[in-house]
Design a protein around this motif. Structure first.
Motif, PDB file in Angstrom:
ATOM      1  N   ARG A 245      63.707  54.515  63.822  1.00  0.00           N
ATOM      2  CA  ARG A 245      63.170  53.322  64.474  1.00  0.00           C
ATOM      3  C   ARG A 245      61.824  52.918  63.873  1.00  0.00           C
ATOM      4  N   ASP A 246      60.952  53.902  63.630  1.00  0.00           N
ATOM      5  CA  ASP A 246      59.640  53.597  63.038  1.00  0.00           C
ATOM      6  C   ASP A 246      59.793  53.044  61.626  1.00  0.00           C
ATOM      7  N   ALA A 247      60.703  53.638  60.843  1.00  0.00           N
ATOM      8  CA  ALA A 247      60.905  53.182  59.462  1.00  0.00           C
ATOM      9  C   ALA A 247      61.418  51.747  59.432  1.00  0.00           C
ATOM     10  N   ASN A 248      62.367  51.425  60.300  1.00  0.00           N
ATOM     11  CA  ASN A 248      62.918  50.065  60.319  1.00  0.00           C
ATOM     12  C   ASN A 248      61.900  49.052  60.835  1.00  0.00           C
ATOM     13  N   HIS A 249      60.999  49.510  61.703  1.00  0.00           N
ATOM     14  CA  HIS A 249      59.940  48.626  62.170  1.00  0.00           C
ATOM     15  C   HIS A 249      59.021  48.237  61.009  1.00  0.00           C
ATOM     16  N   LYS A 250      58.733  49.213  60.124  1.00  0.00           N
ATOM     17  CA  LYS A 250      57.907  48.923  58.951  1.00  0.00           C
ATOM     18  C   LYS A 250      58.672  48.074  57.932  1.00  0.00           C
ATOM     19  N   LEU A 251      59.955  48.364  57.762  1.00  0.00           N
ATOM     20  CA  LEU A 251      60.757  47.605  56.797  1.00  0.00           C
ATOM     21  C   LEU A 251      60.944  46.157  57.238  1.00  0.00           C
ATOM     22  N   ALA A 252      60.770  45.890  58.510  1.00  0.00           N
ATOM     23  CA  ALA A 252      60.952  44.524  59.011  1.00  0.00           C
ATOM     24  C   ALA A 252      59.952  43.560  58.385  1.00  0.00           C
ATOM     25  N   ASP A 253      58.834  44.084  57.876  1.00  0.00           N
ATOM     26  CA  ASP A 253      57.829  43.228  57.231  1.00  0.00           C
ATOM     27  C   ASP A 253      58.152  42.954  55.759  1.00  0.00           C
ATOM     28  N   LEU A 254      59.165  43.624  55.246  1.00  0.00           N
ATOM     29  CA  LEU A 254      59.518  43.473  53.826  1.00  0.00           C
ATOM     30  C   LEU A 254      60.479  42.291  53.678  1.00  0.00           C
ATOM     31  N   ARG A 255      59.956  41.154  53.266  1.00  0.00           N
ATOM     32  CA  ARG A 255      60.764  39.937  53.148  1.00  0.00           C
ATOM     33  C   ARG A 255      60.700  39.350  51.735  1.00  0.00           C
ATOM     34  N   ILE A 256      60.098  40.063  50.784  1.00  0.00           N
ATOM     35  CA  ILE A 256      59.983  39.577  49.406  1.00  0.00           C
ATOM     36  C   ILE A 256      60.562  40.629  48.467  1.00  0.00           C
ATOM     37  N   LEU A 257      61.512  40.226  47.639  1.00  0.00           N
ATOM     38  CA  LEU A 257      62.124  41.128  46.658  1.00  0.00           C
ATOM     39  C   LEU A 257      61.698  40.707  45.254  1.00  0.00           C
ATOM     40  N   PRO A 258      60.868  41.496  44.562  1.00  0.00           N
ATOM     41  CA  PRO A 258      60.486  41.161  43.176  1.00  0.00           C
ATOM     42  C   PRO A 258      61.694  41.219  42.249  1.00  0.00           C
ATOM     43  N   MET A 259      61.707  40.361  41.240  1.00  0.00           N
ATOM     44  CA  MET A 259      62.811  40.295  40.292  1.00  0.00           C
ATOM     45  C   MET A 259      62.240  40.149  38.880  1.00  0.00           C
ATOM     46  N   VAL A 260      62.605  41.068  37.985  1.00  0.00           N
ATOM     47  CA  VAL A 260      62.138  41.047  36.596  1.00  0.00           C
ATOM     48  C   VAL A 260      63.362  41.123  35.677  1.00  0.00           C
ATOM     49  N   LYS A 261      63.402  40.256  34.665  1.00  0.00           N
ATOM     50  CA  LYS A 261      64.534  40.223  33.738  1.00  0.00           C
ATOM     51  C   LYS A 261      64.041  40.124  32.298  1.00  0.00           C
ATOM     52  N   VAL A 262      64.798  40.737  31.402  1.00  0.00           N
ATOM     53  CA  VAL A 262      64.530  40.610  29.969  1.00  0.00           C
ATOM     54  C   VAL A 262      65.864  40.757  29.237  1.00  0.00           C
ATOM     55  N   GLY A 263      66.049  39.977  28.175  1.00  0.00           N
ATOM     56  CA  GLY A 263      67.309  40.050  27.431  1.00  0.00           C
ATOM     57  C   GLY A 263      67.340  39.056  26.295  1.00  0.00           C
ATOM     58  N   PHE A 264      68.533  38.811  25.793  1.00  0.00           N
ATOM     59  CA  PHE A 264      68.725  37.916  24.654  1.00  0.00           C
ATOM     60  C   PHE A 264      69.583  36.717  25.065  1.00  0.00           C
ATOM     61  N   LEU A 265      69.209  35.565  24.558  1.00  0.00           N
ATOM     62  CA  LEU A 265      69.871  34.306  24.858  1.00  0.00           C
ATOM     63  C   LEU A 265      70.325  33.670  23.549  1.00  0.00           C
ATOM     64  N   TYR A 266      71.539  33.123  23.575  1.00  0.00           N
ATOM     65  CA  TYR A 266      72.004  32.316  22.433  1.00  0.00           C
ATOM     66  C   TYR A 266      72.270  30.901  22.919  1.00  0.00           C
ATOM     67  N   ARG A 267      71.642  29.953  22.285  1.00  0.00           N
ATOM     68  CA  ARG A 267      71.773  28.551  22.679  1.00  0.00           C
ATOM     69  C   ARG A 267      72.548  27.795  21.590  1.00  0.00           C
ATOM     70  N   PHE A 268      73.659  27.171  22.004  1.00  0.00           N
ATOM     71  CA  PHE A 268      74.514  26.457  21.045  1.00  0.00           C
ATOM     72  C   PHE A 268      73.927  25.096  20.664  1.00  0.00           C
TER      73      PHE A 268
END
Length: 268
Positions: A245-268
């Motif tokens: 219950r305590d853990a989920n109470h703290k997780l309730a404030d987590l509303r932002i998910l960071p996203m990082v991407k890297v890779g290769f793109l080919y453009r026609f």
């Protein structure tokens, strides 16, 4: 050995004449943190006559940990090999991650007429995703002797096999929400680009934690069957429920998910 084939492939690609068309269709593949292998298709055309349209692009993006699951789980296990203390004498010993996302993103290239920063973009869109992580935990119950001991309680015969316990925790996060980020498509030549993205998904659905600690250490003697049977520990059940219950109470404030991407793109 594998890297030699990559070097050979890159050499072949850059040794042939460049093939690049003005259609603006592009496809990319890379890695996304925390959602695994990332692939997308998109469209942007900096050669369009309209000053507004040539600054716009659109992408449909998908990622999953499935193809990289063994490597990801191995990295997590190595990081947890000596145990990660999370307090109260409890350690995380290993973990497994399953994640995926699907998104539609609009890109704006504000410096499309620049020679150096034409690949810089501001991105906004919408994400649908799912993340599930299992971790193994272990610890000790301080109030109980580390040795096996027998006792009677209200006429029932018990024994407790030490004070160590093992269990599992599960984190589930089914999220969806708007995305905002920055990126840069760095031109390599012959239609190839190195792409990078950094941003965040804003969601109103926080992750949830479930704790499961089996009662395999406490046994009671069944006079009818003549065998020792597992028995639950009310105090431990209460502590687990309070911690969850305590853990989920703290997780309730987590509303932002960071996203990082890297890779290769080919453009026609």
């Amino acid at each position: 050995m594998f890297y030699r084939y990559i070097v050979l492939l890159v050499g072949v690609l850059f040794s042939v004449p460049c093939w690049s068309f003005s259609s603006g269709l592009g496809t990319g593949v890379g890695a996304s943190f925390p959602t695994g292998l990332n692939v997308f298709v998109g469209y942007t055309n900096p050669e369009l006559e309209s000053a507004w349209l040539r600054r716009l692009g659109v992408r449909f993006d998908f990622a999953t940990t499935g193809p990289l699951k063994s490597a990801i789980d191995s990295i997590i296990d190595n990081a947890m090999s000596n145990g990660q203390d999370i307090g109260d004498g409890i350690e995380i010993t290993d973990g497994k991650l399953d994640a995926k996302h699907l998104s539609a993103v609009l890109d704006i290239y504000p410096f499309v007429d620049s020679s150096y920063f034409d690949g810089v973009r501001i991105s906004g869109g919408y994400y649908f995703g799912d993340m599930h992580m299992d971790t193994s935990i272990k610890g000790q119950i301080a109030e109980i002797s580390p040795d096996r001991f027998y006792f009677y309680l209200d006429g029932t015969h018990y024994y407790y096999n030490g004070n160590n316990f093992r269990g599992m925790t599960e984190i589930d996060w089914e999220y969806n929400g708007p995305y905002l980020g920055l990126g840069w498509d760095i031109k390599l030549g012959c239609g190839f680009y190195l792409y990078t993205d950094i941003g965040a998904v804003f969601t109103n659905r926080p992750p949830t934690l479930t704790i499961n600690i089996p009662h395999q250490q406490l046994y009671t003697y069944n006079n009818t069957t003549g065998v020792w049977e597992p028995f639950t520990i009310p105090k431990l059940d209460s502590d687990v429920a309070n911690a969850q219950r305590d853990a989920n109470h703290k997780l309730a404030d987590l509303r932002i998910l960071p996203m990082v991407k890297v890779g290769f793109l080919y453009r026609f």
